[in-house]
Design a protein around this motif. Structure first.
Motif, short mmCIF file in Angstrom:
data_model
loop_
_atom_site.label_atom_id
_atom_site.label_comp_id
_atom_site.label_asym_id
_atom_site.label_seq_id
_atom_site.Cartn_x
_atom_site.Cartn_y
_atom_site.Cartn_z
N LEU A 1 0.39 -10.68 11.57
CA LEU A 1 0.77 -12.00 12.03
C LEU A 1 -0.31 -12.83 11.34
N LEU A 2 -1.20 -13.32 11.33
CA LEU A 2 -2.15 -14.31 11.50
C LEU A 2 -2.82 -13.86 10.09
N ALA A 3 -3.14 -12.68 9.25
CA ALA A 3 -4.07 -12.12 8.62
C ALA A 3 -3.59 -13.41 7.16
N PRO A 4 -2.20 -13.57 7.28
CA PRO A 4 -1.21 -13.94 5.67
C PRO A 4 -1.89 -15.78 6.28
N ARG A 5 -1.21 -15.82 7.27
CA ARG A 5 -1.42 -17.56 7.82
C ARG A 5 -2.74 -17.95 7.49
N LEU A 6 -3.24 -17.33 7.98
CA LEU A 6 -4.49 -18.09 8.63
C LEU A 6 -5.70 -17.51 7.24
N LEU A 7 -5.66 -16.39 6.48
CA LEU A 7 -7.49 -16.25 5.94
C LEU A 7 -5.78 -15.96 4.16
N GLY A 8 -4.96 -16.23 4.30
CA GLY A 8 -4.04 -16.03 3.01
C GLY A 8 -4.27 -13.89 2.76
N ALA A 9 -4.45 -13.29 3.73
CA ALA A 9 -4.64 -12.12 3.34
C ALA A 9 -3.53 -11.14 3.02
N LYS A 10 -3.55 -9.79 3.04
CA LYS A 10 -2.46 -8.94 3.01
C LYS A 10 -2.52 -8.16 3.96
N VAL A 11 -1.44 -7.54 4.89
CA VAL A 11 -1.79 -6.22 5.25
C VAL A 11 -0.82 -5.46 4.29
N VAL A 12 -1.80 -4.41 4.33
CA VAL A 12 -1.24 -2.74 3.65
C VAL A 12 -1.33 -1.62 4.70
N ALA A 13 -1.30 -1.72 5.80
CA ALA A 13 -1.37 -0.70 7.21
C ALA A 13 -1.43 -1.31 8.41
N VAL A 14 -0.59 -0.13 8.51
CA VAL A 14 -0.98 -0.63 10.48
C VAL A 14 -0.31 0.28 11.18
N SER A 15 -1.01 0.25 11.91
CA SER A 15 0.08 2.24 13.53
C SER A 15 -0.38 2.22 14.78
N ASP A 16 0.16 3.01 15.55
CA ASP A 16 0.35 2.71 16.67
C ASP A 16 -0.04 4.40 17.41
N SER A 17 0.09 4.40 18.53
CA SER A 17 0.01 5.84 19.06
C SER A 17 0.47 6.26 18.34
N LYS A 18 1.47 6.28 18.00
CA LYS A 18 2.35 7.75 16.99
C LYS A 18 2.27 7.63 15.25
N GLY A 19 1.43 6.91 14.99
CA GLY A 19 1.05 7.10 13.83
C GLY A 19 1.23 5.93 13.18
N GLY A 20 1.40 5.58 11.81
CA GLY A 20 1.22 4.41 10.64
C GLY A 20 1.82 4.46 9.37
N VAL A 21 1.32 3.34 8.56
CA VAL A 21 2.65 3.07 7.61
C VAL A 21 1.38 2.16 6.94
N TYR A 22 1.74 2.68 5.52
CA TYR A 22 0.67 2.11 4.55
C TYR A 22 1.45 1.92 2.85
N ASN A 23 1.79 1.05 2.63
CA ASN A 23 1.97 0.70 1.19
C ASN A 23 1.02 -0.74 0.64
N PRO A 24 0.60 -0.35 -0.50
CA PRO A 24 -1.14 -0.77 -0.80
C PRO A 24 -0.26 -2.14 -1.51
N LYS A 25 0.67 -2.11 -2.03
CA LYS A 25 1.35 -3.76 -2.30
C LYS A 25 1.96 -4.92 -1.12
N GLY A 26 1.35 -4.94 0.09
CA GLY A 26 1.67 -4.97 1.50
C GLY A 26 2.99 -4.82 2.56
N LEU A 27 3.41 -4.49 3.69
CA LEU A 27 3.99 -4.74 4.44
C LEU A 27 4.47 -5.75 4.93
N ASP A 28 5.44 -6.41 5.35
CA ASP A 28 6.11 -7.45 5.68
C ASP A 28 5.88 -7.63 7.54
N PRO A 29 5.01 -8.22 7.92
CA PRO A 29 4.50 -7.94 8.94
C PRO A 29 5.48 -8.66 9.99
#
Ligand code: NAD
Length: 417
Positions: A229-257
């Motif tokens: 949530l904070l990477a876009p707000r504080l750094l202007g950065a784009k979150v492209v991948a996240v994961s949890d204990s079950k697996g992850g998701v990736y979109n090079p264009k960016g994910l909506d946190p």
């Protein structure tokens, strides 16, 4: 080649050994700092909802209290071990020291699987832990906080049980409490926020733009979710991948946190989030991104995958995500590592602010907490970056030199060694 060391406590001791040699620490002081000063092992009978009784095992480790009462989180995890808790307690000691807050380091854990326990079972387990460990806790002795799979609600039950033991309300004996029970504004996102301030400072030093930078985050709990949530707000950065204990998701264009968080709350996982490709936890670490944030558990970046890490910055929101061998590989590759006990120190720093507010019975506004946290993180980052450059060592060892130096001085001033 010798087998890679994966025991977190052995890793923590070896990290200290490297710094101690550079600092030419006296042998007795060095040996003293390799061990916890105190630890308590407890066995907890807990009545389960079906009427049966289960026996749980827990720990509390007080690593070093030369600079103040010990402080550190409490984990509920099926694979918890005493050595993990010892390592985390050691890192807490270096963390409070590198942040220059007047606390020592401790940590606790219970071997349990909170995912299969009901809220009332968790409450009975939390209260049972305090009935045993409460005797060595207190606002002037040792102050727990949330960590993996422990929540503000669990902190509330523990505070309540402890207050019953003492006979009066003791909000300052634990931090990370819900706001109505004396929690601090800004504690929820403090770990991730502190990490963002660190990344911002590192990027400045490296001459790197964070605006538009891509981010991959491993782990989607307190640290990982707020980082997203904070990477876009504080750094202007784009979150492209996240994961949890079950697996992850990736979109090079960016994910909506925000959408990701809602999806995780609905389904229990980020897996199968729409308009993204599946990615495994190990693949996520090796993605072509600018910033990698390991925010799950220990030993994720090892000699097996370190050479394939492509990020420019590895911001360690998790504790102990990188092994010693991997550290060297990352350093040689020029990956700028923001070491765990610096990068994730925002949580304990705002926990310390919470204790101060509890002691005064006067509560600060969120903006005030953010400003003070920024000041503390920036100062700690500068001290670590300058020390690492001065000694020509990687940032982790630089952070050790700063932190161990302060703890060593306190031990000497007290006449312990
Ligand atoms: P949490 O319980 O809120 O979340 C843990 C997350 O990690 C979950 O999303 C879980 O699915 C994920 N996870 C578990 N096993 C995984 C695996 N094998 N691979 C990928 N993901 C996995 O915990 P948290 O508080 O966010 O803690 C995460 C890390 O941050 C830990 O190392 C913790 O010690 C560290 N940390 C937390 C705080 C804090 O204030 N919460 C402060 C400092 C450091």
């Amino acid at each position: 080649m010798a087998l890679e060391e994966l025991n977190p406590f052995a890793i923590a001791q070896k990290q200290l050994d490297i710094a101690a040699e550079i600092m030419q620490l006296e042998p007795a002081l060095h040996e003293f700092l390799r061990w916890p000063v105190r630890e308590l092992h407890v066995t907890l009978p807990v009545r389960m909802d079906d009427g049966s009784t289960e026996i749980f095992h827990g720990f509390r480790v007080q690593y070093n209290d030369s600079r103040g009462p010990t402080k550190g989180g409490l984990r509920f995890h099926p694979h918890e071990t005493i050595d993990t808790v010892r390592a985390l307690a050691a890192w807490m000691t270096w963390k409070t020291s590198v942040m220059d807050i007047p606390l020592g380091g401790g940590k606790g854990g219970i071997i349990c699987n909170p995912k299969v326990m009901s809220p009332s079972e968790l409450e009975r387990l939390s209260r049972a832990y305090i009935r045993q460990v409460g005797r060595i806790l207190g606002e002037d002795m040792d102050i727990p906080a949330p960590d993996v799979y422990t929540t503000p609600q669990i902190m509330a039950w523990m505070m309540d049980e402890y207050s019953f033991m003492r006979g009066y309300n003791v909000p300052g004996m634990i931090t990370g409490k819900p706001l109505p029970l004396g929690g601090s504004a800004g504690r929820g996102d403090a770990t991730a926020r502190g990490g963002m301030y660190c990344i911002r400072e590192a990027a400045k030093r490296m001459g790197m733009q964070t605006e538009g930078a891509t981010v991959a985050i491993q782990g989607f709990g307190n640290a990982g979710q707020y980082a997203a949530l904070l990477a876009p707000r504080l750094l202007g950065a784009k979150v492209v991948a996240v994961s949890d204990s079950k697996g992850g998701v990736y979109n090079p264009k960016g994910l909506d946190p925000v959408a990701l968080l809602a999806y995780k709350n609905d389904t229990g996982s980020v897996v199968d989030f729409p308009s993204a490709d599946a990615v495994s936890n190990s693949e996520l670490l090796e993605l072509e991104v600018d910033i990698l944030a390991p925010a799950a558990l220990e030993n994720q970046i090892t000699s097996d995958n370190a050479a394939r890490i492509k990020a420019k910055i590895s911001a360690e929101l998790a504790n102990g995500p990188t092994t010693l061998d991997a550290d060297e590989i990352l350093h040689e590759k020029g990956v700028y590592v923001l070491p765990d006990f610096l990068c994730n120190a925002g949580g304990v720093t705002v926990s310390y602010f919470e204790q101060v507010q509890n002691a005064y019975g006067y509560y600060w506004k969120e903006a005030q907490v953010h400003e003070l946290l920024d000041e503390k993180m920036t100062a700690a980052f500068q001290a670590v970056a300058e020390t690492s450059e001065q000694y020509k060592v990687n940032n982790r060892i630089g952070a050790y030199i700063v932190a161990v130096g302060r703890v060593a001085e306190a031990c000497k001033l007290r006449g312990w060694v």
